[in-house]
Design a protein around this motif. Structure first.
Motif: not given
Length: 566
Positions: A288-294, A527-530
């Motif tokens: 999974x392309x995942x935007x993470x808010x650290x 963001x995407x299933x890669x």
């Protein structure tokens, strides 16, 4: 409870149709003797340690070649009895697991692997040093003790029933390997740490490849283990050299000039090389392309405010980004990227996936309203977007560029910081985590872990040093690695509630409930299933069978030499 009840989940069946079109049906021809050197170019090595417990999942293509997982996986990423552990059986309560070990397996120096090695390995991953690994914190939190029953059986007593424990022992979801107890204890030094240093210099395992040498930040080399216990996977190449090549353009040129034989590619590069006649291998649903808010659980971060996270999510036209970054490679191969329904960490093949679930819309007008409501537009602060690449998501920097553009369009100030993966990994694993206000973000690449709950543990629940109220009340440790959720107590509660649900149907529904209850937390953005593309020189690599539903269980030993291999 039989191991099949642990290892099979109803949701996994969805993935099978997707994977069928890429599964190789042929059995490789057995060569009289291995020949040639297979040279493989990867994006990075993550933590370059030959002590596997000091690394993490992204380093398995680096050092996993000389090791075996406890529990194997078949080509479709499903748990298999064809590994070190041939059977895993739970008691009726689900808190005692008996592992049966394959007899006759030998370490590279000739000693037979026994239950004592399995016990020693589990206890090694329980040590604080293993907190950097994915399996380490989970095993430390789950395992009460390990007892050797016989030469080929161990009994693992858990603190409580654990639905994902078998998955933690497989490289589809974890990173634990077998450490040779007697060899390790024979190494120079009086302390574990001193012996650990000696092991790093002279590592060995049970895997299909034997360690030869390494050059830090450059490459690592192995030779074929001709005495490997699985005759079907004795390498047909005599040597394996894994080379760190961060730039995709360089990997492409090295293929063209014959400097490497097999290399991971992004979508654009795979499409170009396919037209040039290179052989393209695709492993489906690896990440999974995942935007993470650290560190968004930290009140000092502006990302702690749900209005900011929601605005940052609604500001993104994710479908447009995916279509731009992942055009079809060819009519037969198709695209490497798509959007799954629902929120983060769910998708085809994952327990609890609901293809009819809604997903976050593109609504820049609402994003601006939220930013104005919280006062951000009047006094904006600058978010740092870390730009780096994973082997399973080489498009990471392109995602960051697109994200920054959409954020700036709604008034979010952002600076892009070019870094490498270890830079971010160190901050993720630091105690406390090392990200800085007013906020940092990055595009991570979680595996497509079929259990679902294990991914939630890694990316959502609290880190071991964060003791939430639910952990204190239950006397259990959630033990995540990334701690991505904005509310650790909520994430830990959901995780620990589901962890004890062993029955397949109930576990499936519990995972759906987790997806529903965290959807509006906007804690991370899918963001995407890669899927992943690898390009090969057809004269050197005729076939290859990596494992789907995971980007690092590469099984380079299954590569079949082409006519040019010598």
């Amino acid at each position: 409870m039989r191991q099949s009840q642990w290892s099979l989940r109803a949701g996994v069946v969805v993935a099978m149709a997707l994977l069928a079109m890429v599964a190789h049906a042929t059995v490789p021809e057995v060569w009289a003797a291995p020949k040639g050197t297979l040279r493989v170019a990867v994006v990075n090595f993550d933590r370059e340690s030959t002590a596997q417990w000091l690394g993490a999942i992204p380093m398995l293509p680096y050092i996993g070649n000389m090791n075996d997982p406890f529990i194997a996986a078949d080509e479709n990423g499903q748990l298999s009895q064809q590994g070190m552990v041939t059977e895993w059986q739970a008691n009726p309560a689900g808190d005692v697991i008996t592992l049966t070990i394959r007899p006759g397996v030998k370490f590279h120096h000739g000693d037979e692997e026994t239950a004592e090695d399995i016990k020693f390995s589990i206890e090694t991953w329980q040590r604080p040093q293993a907190s950097v690994s994915v399996s380490g914190p989970a095993i430390r939190g789950a395992v009460k003790n390990v007892e050797v029953l016989s030469k080929h059986q161990v009994q693992v007593t858990l603190h409580s029933p654990n639905a994902i424990f078998p998955h933690l022992l497989s490289w589809v979801e974890g990173d634990i390997g077998v450490v040779p107890k007697r060899y390790f204890e024979s190494l120079p030094g009086n302390t574990f740490e001193e012996k650990e240093e000696a092991f790093i210099k002279a590592p060995l395992g049970t895997g299909p490849w034997k360690f030869v040498k390494r050059n830090i930040a450059t490459d690592i080399e192995f030779e074929a283990n001709l005495d490997y216990w699985d005759a079907q996977r004795v390498p047909q190449f005599a040597r394996l050299r894994v080379i760190k090549v961060p730039e995709v353009s360089t990997r492409m040129n090295m293929l063209r000039t014959g400097e490497v034989d097999l290399a991971v590619m992004d979508s654009d590069a795979a499409r170009a090389l396919d037209k040039e006649g290179f052989k393209i291998f695709v492993t489906r649903n690896v990440a999974h392309g995942l935007l993470v808010f650290y560190q968004c659980y930290d009140p000092r971060m502006i990302t702690h405010d749900i209005r900011f996270r929601k605005a940052a999510t609604l500001a993104l036209d994710r479908q447009a980004i995916v279509q731009a970054l992942f055009p079809p490679i060819s009519p037969t191969i198709g695209s490497l990227g798509s959007l799954s329904a629902g929120g983060p960490l769910t998708g085809p093949g994952v327990v609890g996936y609901d293809p009819s679930a809604s997903t976050y819309p593109y609504d820049p007008k609402e994003a601006k309203r939220l930013l104005k409501d919280m006062g951000y537009l009047a006094k904006p602060v600058t978010i740092t977007a870390n730009s780096f690449a994973f082997a399973s998501l080489p498009e990471g920097p392109k995602f960051i560029e697109a994200i920054a553009g959409y954020w700036e369009a709604v008034g979010i100030k952002v600076q892009i910081r070019q870094v490498d993966l270890p830079f971010v990994a160190k901050r993720l694993s630091a105690t406390p985590q090392g990200f800085e206000p007013p906020g940092e973000a990055g595009v991570q690449s979680p595996w497509y872990r079929p259990s679902g709950l294990n991914n939630f543990r890694v990316f959502a629940v609290s880190r071991p040093e964060i003791k939430t109220e639910v952990e204190k009340a239950r006397g259990l440790e959630a033990g995540g690695a990334v701690a991505g959720h904005c509310d650790p107590n909520k994430a830990d509660t959901l995780y620990l509630d589901d962890l004890g649900i062993i029955e397949t149907d109930k576990h499936q529904e519990a995972m759906r409930q987790i997806n529903r209850e965290t959807y509006e937390d906007y804690w991370s953005v899918p963001m995407v299933s890669r899927s992943e593309a690898w390009a090969a020189r057809p004269g050197m690599v005729a076939d290859w069978r990596p494992v789907h539903l995971g980007p690092v269980y590469m099984r380079f030993e299954t590569a079949v030499p082409g006519p040019e291999a010598k």
